[in-house]
Enzyme design. Structure first.
Site, mmCIF file in Angstrom:
data_model
loop_
_atom_site.group_PDB
_atom_site.id
_atom_site.type_symbol
_atom_site.label_atom_id
_atom_site.label_comp_id
_atom_site.label_asym_id
_atom_site.label_seq_id
_atom_site.Cartn_x
_atom_site.Cartn_y
_atom_site.Cartn_z
ATOM 1 N N MET A 20 0.861 -1.196 0.000
ATOM 2 C CA MET A 20 0.000 0.000 0.000
ATOM 3 C C MET A 20 0.887 1.231 0.000
ATOM 4 S SD MET A 20 -2.820 1.242 2.842
ATOM 5 C CE MET A 20 -1.679 1.501 4.203
ATOM 6 N N ASN A 21 0.525 2.246 -0.812
ATOM 7 C CA ASN A 21 1.130 3.574 -0.619
ATOM 8 C C ASN A 21 0.040 4.619 -0.401
ATOM 9 O OD1 ASN A 21 1.520 2.727 -3.593
ATOM 10 N ND2 ASN A 21 1.845 4.901 -3.845
ATOM 11 N N ASP A 22 -0.033 5.655 -1.178
ATOM 12 C CA ASP A 22 -0.852 6.845 -0.865
ATOM 13 C C ASP A 22 -2.310 6.557 -0.477
ATOM 14 O OD1 ASP A 22 1.377 7.566 -2.341
ATOM 15 O OD2 ASP A 22 0.285 8.631 -3.882
ATOM 16 N N TRP A 34 5.581 -2.394 -4.841
ATOM 17 C CA TRP A 34 4.803 -1.528 -5.726
ATOM 18 C C TRP A 34 4.591 -2.212 -7.081
ATOM 19 C CZ3 TRP A 34 5.118 0.921 -10.419
ATOM 20 C CH2 TRP A 34 4.236 1.990 -10.630
ATOM 21 N N PHE A 62 -3.556 5.247 -10.699
ATOM 22 C CA PHE A 62 -2.717 6.021 -9.792
ATOM 23 C C PHE A 62 -3.589 6.878 -8.864
ATOM 24 C CE2 PHE A 62 1.922 6.353 -11.513
ATOM 25 C CZ PHE A 62 2.028 4.978 -11.502
ATOM 26 N N SER A 63 -2.930 7.713 -8.080
ATOM 27 C CA SER A 63 -3.636 8.462 -7.028
ATOM 28 C C SER A 63 -4.672 9.439 -7.565
ATOM 29 C CB SER A 63 -2.627 9.212 -6.161
ATOM 30 O OG SER A 63 -1.971 8.273 -5.338
ATOM 31 N N ARG A 96 -0.280 14.155 -13.034
ATOM 32 C CA ARG A 96 -1.028 13.189 -12.215
ATOM 33 C C ARG A 96 -1.616 13.764 -10.922
ATOM 34 N NH1 ARG A 96 4.337 11.504 -12.155
ATOM 35 N NH2 ARG A 96 5.463 11.645 -10.180
ATOM 36 N N ASP A 97 -2.254 12.859 -10.203
ATOM 37 C CA ASP A 97 -2.734 13.030 -8.831
ATOM 38 C C ASP A 97 -3.838 14.087 -8.701
ATOM 39 O OD1 ASP A 97 -0.798 11.147 -8.387
ATOM 40 O OD2 ASP A 97 0.633 12.501 -7.457
ATOM 41 N N GLU A 154 4.205 15.917 -6.296
ATOM 42 C CA GLU A 154 3.158 14.902 -6.327
ATOM 43 C C GLU A 154 2.024 15.269 -5.367
ATOM 44 O OE1 GLU A 154 5.523 10.906 -7.627
ATOM 45 O OE2 GLU A 154 5.495 11.226 -5.486
ATOM 46 N N TRP A 175 9.746 6.660 -0.062
ATOM 47 C CA TRP A 175 10.061 5.928 -1.293
ATOM 48 C C TRP A 175 11.470 5.363 -1.297
ATOM 49 C CZ3 TRP A 175 6.754 3.444 -3.697
ATOM 50 C CH2 TRP A 175 5.481 3.939 -3.990
#
Ligand code: FRU
Length: 496
Positions: A40-42, A66, A98-99, A166-167, A219, A309
């Site tokens: 798991m990340n964000d 990841w 992605f996020s 992104r994001d 990010e 990271w």
């Protein structure tokens, strides 16, 4: 024996007794959110809707590193107790998820959900599709309280043909009556802001940056208003931008800007070279604030991913990797140096206290696997003041106030007997000021997490620790004006 405990017992036997019961593994936090298995990340898509808080998260359903990024999903009535739900959005046709964020669209401005009659809710996810050589912004929607999701047939809704775009964080801007989307042009250290009437057609409104720290990719942006010192009408907008690498403690970290936003442009109140850090530890990244919290509640709350990271893919935890921080309430306060961010754990966590009254720690004590600790450090003749957590393997984590300057620190250099990554060991510190003759510390400890909030959240240090044996003793650092008492509550697990 129930079927579930039989399965667990069989699995433990098959692994030669090495498997711990789910959520009882040695480094598994008891009151922080972790996925049952895998990476798991964000945090993604944090939203309050119909009495529920949703937590989506960057997740690899297939492994402990990841990859195959998808959105995992959990819900909670109180942001403390979480229930796992099936994966919400999956990688498909070479495009990873992605996020991004989720908004409630009860009036169906998006025309994705249909008339209000016949449905219980309308949630729209705005996420980055990563693949086929670029990053684009996309929609998915749910009309059953986030239980099932459909990707919008007209995706992508934003495609600049760019690789580092992104994001998306989306919110409704009432004064201009439109949706606002924040994105990053990550490698250009730029925030790009878009506006839309319907979440589908987006118009570029403005860019912000480069500014502040630019030593790595920008990010996970977020932007929201906060009342300075809680005074209505004295509002600033806080722009949060994460950076990897180039964070304050090395690797990934969060920075913020304080300024104004008119529905089109963010204007920084500080000179462009001013860098403000969200957290002085090495493990607090990719924060995202909840959308949809009612104005009657009035709080702005975010969560962050407790890792870095530099070593996220090799953290020595199994069968999962990655932890979310506790939700934190945000506020802005005027300090001598300017308007700054404060963060404190949500009050709901008090429900986990095992006893109404704290234990008063004399000089040493047993440390439960998860605990909340409060202490005051008095101005004194000198010497480090704080606490030392130790394990039976001779490992230690020391934190508190530095000897020679007003600085809070966490020292995890000797916290793990068997090294796992060269960038992990270290001592991380942040500035703190005397309030009269004292500094207060509030600490959350949870097997492999440590969050230190100094002076009601003026300075925060968030760190992971991975001792090979439990940190189960607590010791006051000698002398040095710790008083009048260190108060400790054991915190109960949130998992059944
Ligand atoms: C931040 C981040 C985001 C991206 C996601 C991919 O940690 O790199 O920029 O959307 O993780 O998992």
């Amino acid at each position: 024996m129930s079927v579930r405990s039989w399965i667990v017992a069989a699995a433990v036997a098959a692994a030669g007794g090495a498997l711990a019961a789910p959520y009882a593994e040695p480094l598994r936090p008891r009151f922080h959110f972790t996925p049952a298995r895998n990476f798991m990340n964000d945090p993604n898509g944090l939203v309050y809707d119909g009495g529920e808080y949703h937590l989506f998260y960057q997740h690899n359903p297939f492994g402990p590193e990841w990859g195959h990024m998808s959105w995992g999903h959990a819900v909670s009535p109180d942001m403390v107790h979480w229930k796992h739900l099936p994966i919400a959005l999956r990688e498909e046709a070479g495009v990873m998820i992605f996020s991004g964020s989720v908004v409630a669209d009860p009036d169906d401005t998006s025309h994705l959900c249909g008339p209000p009659a016949g449905r219980t809710s309308c949630l729209v996810a705005i996420y980055t599709g990563h693949g086929l050589g670029k990053q684009t912004q996309n929609l998915a929607f749910s009309t059953d309280r986030g239980r099932t999701w459909t990707k919008y047939a007209g995706n992508p809704v934003l495609d600049l043909g760019m690789k580092e775009f992104r994001d998306p964080k989306v919110f409704w801007h009432e004064p201009t009556r439109r949706w606002i989307m924040l994105t990053v042009l990550a490698d250009q250290h730029k925030l790009r802001i878009f506006g839309s009437p319907d979440l589908k057609r987006w118009e570029a409104l403005s860019d912000f940056g480069p500014a502040g720290a630019t030593g790595g990719a920008w990010e996970c942006p977020d932007l929201f208003p906060l009342a300075v010192d809680g005074v209505d009408g004295d509002t600033r907008w806080l722009l949060d931008i994460d950076i990897n690498p180039g964070g304050q403690a090395g690797g990934s970290g969060g920075q913020y800007f304080v300024g104004r936003f008119d529905g089109r442009t963010f204007v920084n109140d500080n000179p462009p070279d001013t860098t403000l850090w969200v957290d002085y530890g090495k493990d607090f990244y990719a924060t995202l604030s909840f959308s949809g919290i009612p104005t009657s509640d009035g709080r702005r709350i975010w969560m962050g991913w407790m890792s870095n990271w530099l070593y996220a893919n090799v953290e020595p935890t199994t069968p999962w990797r990655g932890v979310q921080s506790v939700p934190r309430v945000l506020s802005l306060a005027r300090r001598p140096e300017g308007i700054r961010l404060n963060q404190m754990p949500i009050a709901e966590l008090r429900a986990l206290r095992a006893t109404p009254e704290p234990t008063v720690v004399p000089a040493t004590a047993a440390l439960p696997p998860s605990a909340e600790i409060e202490m005051e450090v008095r101005r004194s003749e000198g010497g480090e003041a704080g606490l030392r957590l130790t394990s039976a393997a001779g490992e230690e984590v020391v934190f508190g106030l530095a000897a020679d300057k007003p600085e809070v620190f966490v020292d995890r250099r000797r916290s793990r007997a068997t090294p796992f990554h060269e960038a992990y060991p270290g001592r991380h510190a942040g500035p703190v000021r005397w309030r009269g003759d004292r500094i207060t510390l509030r600490i959350l400890f949870d097997r492999s997490t440590l969050e230190v909030f100094a002076n009601d959240g003026e300075t925060v240090i968030s760190e992971r620790v991975y001792p090979t044996r439990p940190l189960d003793r607590l010791e006051l650092r000698p002398g040095a004006g710790v008083g009048p008492a260190v108060r400790l509550w054991e915190l109960r697990p949130i998992w059944p």
